[in-house]
Motif scaffolding. Structure first.
Motif, PDB file in Angstrom:
ATOM      1  N   SER A 107     -16.194 -47.634  40.671  1.00 14.35           N
ATOM      2  CA  SER A 107     -15.537 -47.538  41.978  1.00 14.35           C
ATOM      3  C   SER A 107     -15.408 -48.932  42.596  1.00 14.35           C
ATOM      4  N   LYS A 139     -14.844 -49.556  45.763  1.00 11.93           N
ATOM      5  CA  LYS A 139     -15.097 -49.495  47.202  1.00 11.93           C
ATOM      6  C   LYS A 139     -15.963 -50.651  47.678  1.00 11.93           C
ATOM      7  N   TYR A 140     -17.045 -50.914  46.901  1.00 10.24           N
ATOM      8  CA  TYR A 140     -17.959 -51.990  47.291  1.00 10.24           C
ATOM      9  C   TYR A 140     -17.837 -53.210  46.381  1.00 10.24           C
TER      10      TYR A 140
END
Length: 583
Positions: A329, A331-332
Motif C-alpha cells: 500500500s 498510503k504511507y
C-alpha cells in the motif's frame, strides 16, 4: 500500554492538568479570602463575647470576695459566720441579727446587678442566712444541702468559684430557670470552713445579644465543661439544636481559662448564608474549568489518534504472522516525513531478511551434507570392535599378555566413550573407564607410576556426568608427572561434602607456578563461546571442556577448582551434586 494511550496521557498532562491546577489555585485563594473575611467577623464577635463573659465572671468573683473580707474595726460577715461552725453556739436572736447584718450587703449587690435573684449562705450547722429578691425567691424551710451534688462540688473546689447548670433549683421557693454561683468560705486567719456562699442569678447573667452583630444568622451560646447549655441568644431553639449544630452550621469556640471557670463560648452560624453572595462567582469558575477540561481532552484524543495511527498500523502488520511480505500500500510509503522513512525501511528490512534466510538455509544444507559424507568415511564401530577382538585372540594365542590387556582395555574404553543411552553414568562405571585407561598407560610407561583410590562406599552408585575423571587423570599423567619421567603417584579421592560429591585427583609431580595457576583459573572462569558448527578449539578437549560441560549440565555453582605448588604437586577437585542410581 499502547503508544496511543501514552500520547493521550502526555497531551492530557500538558494541557488539562495545568488548567486544573491553575483553576484549583484560583478557587482555593478565592475561598481562602472569603473564609478570612468571615473569620475576621467571627473573631471580632468571639473576642467581644469572651471579654464580656470574663468581665461578668470577674464581677461575680468580686461579689463572693465581699463575704470573705475581714476587718477589725467594722462589721465583718466572717465574724457572724464563726458562730455557726457548730450547732448550739448560737440562738434564734443571733440568726435574726446575722440576717439583718447581711441585709445591707446583699441588697446593695442585688440592686446594683439586676441579674441577681438572691444571695444565701449555708453554714456547717445547717443555718441558712441570706436575702432573696428576684421573683420573691427564698430557700425552702429546713433545707439541708450537705448531700446535694452542687454543695459537694463547691466545697471540693476549696474557695474557687462553682458554676451550676441552667436549671430550676428544687430547693428554692418560686424558682425559675437560673444559673447559680457558689464558693466555699473560710476564716482568713484559721482557715476554718465557715459555709458555702450561694448566689442565684437569671440566665441573663451571660447576656450577649448586645455584642452579636450577626444576630439574624449567628447564635452565641455559653456551655460548661460538660457541654451543658447555660445561655443562648437563640430563644426559639432547644438546647440540643443550639449546642450541637455541626451539620448545617460552623461552630466557632472560645474557651475561658479551664482552671478558673471551665466555660466555653460557642458561635454557631451557617457559612452558606454568610458566603451566599460569592456562590455565583464560584459556580461560574467551576463551569469554566469543566468546559476547558473537556475541550482539551477531546483535542488531546484527536492528536493522539492522528500521530499514532500509522505506527499502530505498522505494529499490527508486524504482529500478523500471515503477512510476511513487504507492504504494497502506497498510503504511507509515499510520505516524506519520518513515518514514510519507517515504512520504507521496514520493506527493505523484510527483503534483506528473506534473502539472508534463503542463503543461510542453503549453506546449512551444504554443511550437513559434507558432515554426513565425513561420517560415512569414518571407521565403522563394529569393524573396530572386531579388529580389537582379533588382536586380543592373536595375543592370547601367541601368549603376549600386554597386547591382550591393551586390546581389551581399549575396546572397553571405546564402547564406554560412544555409549549414547544417557549422559549420566554411575561413579563405578566412570572409575572403571579410568582403570582401563590407567592399565594401558602402565604398560606403555613400564609401570613407572602408581594410581591409588580412596572412595566412600556409598557413593559408587551415584550418577555423574561421564568422561570427566579420565581427562583429568590424563592431564596429571602427562603434565604433572612429566610423561612418567619421574616416578610418581596419582591419588583419586571421592567423598561427600555438604550434600555434594567431591572428586579430587592429586599428583606429586612438578606442580605449577602461581602465574600458571592463575592463567588456568582465568580460562576456567571465561564463559563458553560458540564459533561455528564443527569447529573445535584446543581447550575443548581439556580442563576447560570438562568445566564447561559440568556448568552447562548442573549449573554455574559446580565445576573444577585447581590448586598447585611448584615441585610439590597439583590437585584438581570436581564438584558435582549427588544424584542416586535410578534418578
Amino acid at each position: 500500554m499502547s503508544l496511543r494511550k501514552r500520547f493521550l496521557y502526555i497531551f492530557t498532562c500538558i494541557s488539562v492538568i495545568p488548567i486544573i491546577l491553575i483553576s484549583t489555585y484560583v478557587y482555593y485563594r478565592y475561598t481562602v479570602l472569603i473564609n478570612e473575611q468571615s473569620m475576621s467577623v467571627l473573631d471580632n464577635i468571639g473576642s467581644n463575647a469572651q471579654y464580656k463573659i470574663n468581665q461578668r465572671l470577674s464581677e461575680i468573683n468580686d461579689m463572693t470576695s465581699t463575704f470573705q473580707l475581714y476587718t477589725e474595726n467594722t462589721y465583718s460577715i466572717i465574724d457572724d459566720l464563726k458562730k455557726y461552725e457548730k450547732e448550739g453556739n448560737y440562738t434564734y436572736y443571733d440568726i435574726v441579727k446575722s440576717r439583718n447584718n447581711m441585709r445591707f450587703t446583699c441588697q446593695n449587690i442585688i440592686y446594683t446587678n439586676d441579674f441577681v435573684n438572691g444571695i444565701f449562705i449555708f453554714t456547717p450547722s445547717g443555718v441558712n442566712l441570706g436575702y432573696g429578691w428576684g421573683n420573691n425567691i427564698d430557700i425552702k424551710y429546713e433545707y439541708e444541702p450537705f448531700e446535694d451534688k452542687w454543695y459537694k462540688d463547691a466545697v471540693a473546689l476549696k474557695g474557687k468559684l462553682y458554676i451550676s447548670d441552667n436549671s430550676t433549683k428544687n430547693f428554692i421557693l418560686n424558682a425559675d430557670r437560673s444559673i447559680s454561683f457558689a464558693r466555699a468560705l473560710y476564716d482568713v486567719n484559721t482557715h476554718d470552713f465557715l459555709g458555702v456562699l450561694f448566689i442565684d442569678c437569671s440566665p441573663d447573667v451571660f447576656e450577649l445579644d448586645s455584642i452579636n452583630t450577626l444576630s439574624d444568622i449567628a447564635v452565641l451560646s455559653v456551655v460548661d465543661g460538660n457541654n451543658n447549655l447555660l445561655y443562648t441568644t437563640d430563644n426559639s431553639s432547644d438546647e440540643k439544636t443550639i449546642v450541637n449544630q455541626k451539620s448545617s452550621k460552623q461552630q466557632y469556640v472560645l474557651e475561658l481559662p479551664a482552671k478558673k471557670y471551665n466555660l466555653k463560648i460557642k458561635l454557631s452560624l451557617p457559612l452558606s448564608e454568610l458566603t451566599a453572595r460569592y456562590n455565583y462567582t464560584k459556580v461560574t469558575l467551576i463551569i469554566l474549568v469543566i468546559v476547558c477540561t473537556v475541550v482539551l481532552a477531546i483535542i488531546s484524543y484527536i492528536l493522539s489518534v492522528y500521530l499514532t495511527k500509522p505506527i499502530t498500523a505498522l505494529s499490527d502488520r508486524m504482529g500478523d504472522k500471515s503477512k510476511k511480505g513487504p507492504i504494497t500500500s502506497r498510503k504511507y510509503l509515499n510520505r516524506v516525513d519520518e513515518v514514510g522513512v519507517l515504512y520504507n525501511e521496514y520493506n527493505n528490512m523484510i527483503i534483506e531478511i528473506n534473502r539472508y534466510i534463503k542463503e543461510e538455509f542453503q549453506n546449512k544444507l551444504i554443511l550437513l551434507d559434507t558432515q554426513m559424507k565425513s561420517l560415512e568415511a569414518q571407521i565403522n564401530s563394529h569393524f573396530l570392535y572386531n579388529t580389537l577382538e582379533a588382536i586380543n585372540s592373536i595375543a592370547e594365542i601367541e601368549n603376549v599378555e600386554s597386547i591382550s590387556t591393551i586390546a581389551l582395555a581399549l575396546g572397553d574404553m571405546f564402547r564406554y566413550s560412544i555409549k549414547t543411552e544417557s549422559e549420566l553414568v554411575t561413579l563405578a562405571e566412570e572409575l572403571q573407564h579410568v582403570k582401563n585407561y590407567v592399565s594401558i598407560q602402565e604398560i606403555r610407561y613400564n609401570y613407572s607410576f602408581t594410581v591409588s583410590y580412596e572412595i566412600e562406599e556409598h557413593l559408587y552408585q551415584t550418577r555423574i556426568l561421564k568422561l570427566i575423571i579420565q581427562p583429568v587423570v590424563e592431564n596429571a599423567l602427562f603434565h604433572g608427572l612429566n610423561h612418567c619421567v619421574i616416578e610418581g603417584n596419582i591419588h583419586i579421592k571421592v567423598h561427600e561434602e555438604n550434600e555434594n560429591i567431591c572428586i579430587s585427583i592429586t599428583d606429586n609431580g612438578l606442580g605449577m607456578s602461581p602465574e600458571q595457576v592463575e592463567q588456568i583459573r582465568t580460562a576456567l572462569a571465561k564463559p563458553t563461546s560458540f564459533t561455528s558448527l564443527g569447529h573445535r578449539t584446543k581447550e575443548s578437549i581439556g580442563l576447560k571442556n570438562i568445566h564447561s560441560r559440568i556448568q552447562l549440565y548442573y549449573g554455574v555453582q559446580y565445576g573444577l577448582t585447581i590448586s598447585s605448588e611448584e615441585k610439590i604437586g597439583t590437585s584438581i577437585t570436581v564438584n558435582l551434586p549427588i544424584i542416586k542410581e535410578g534418578v
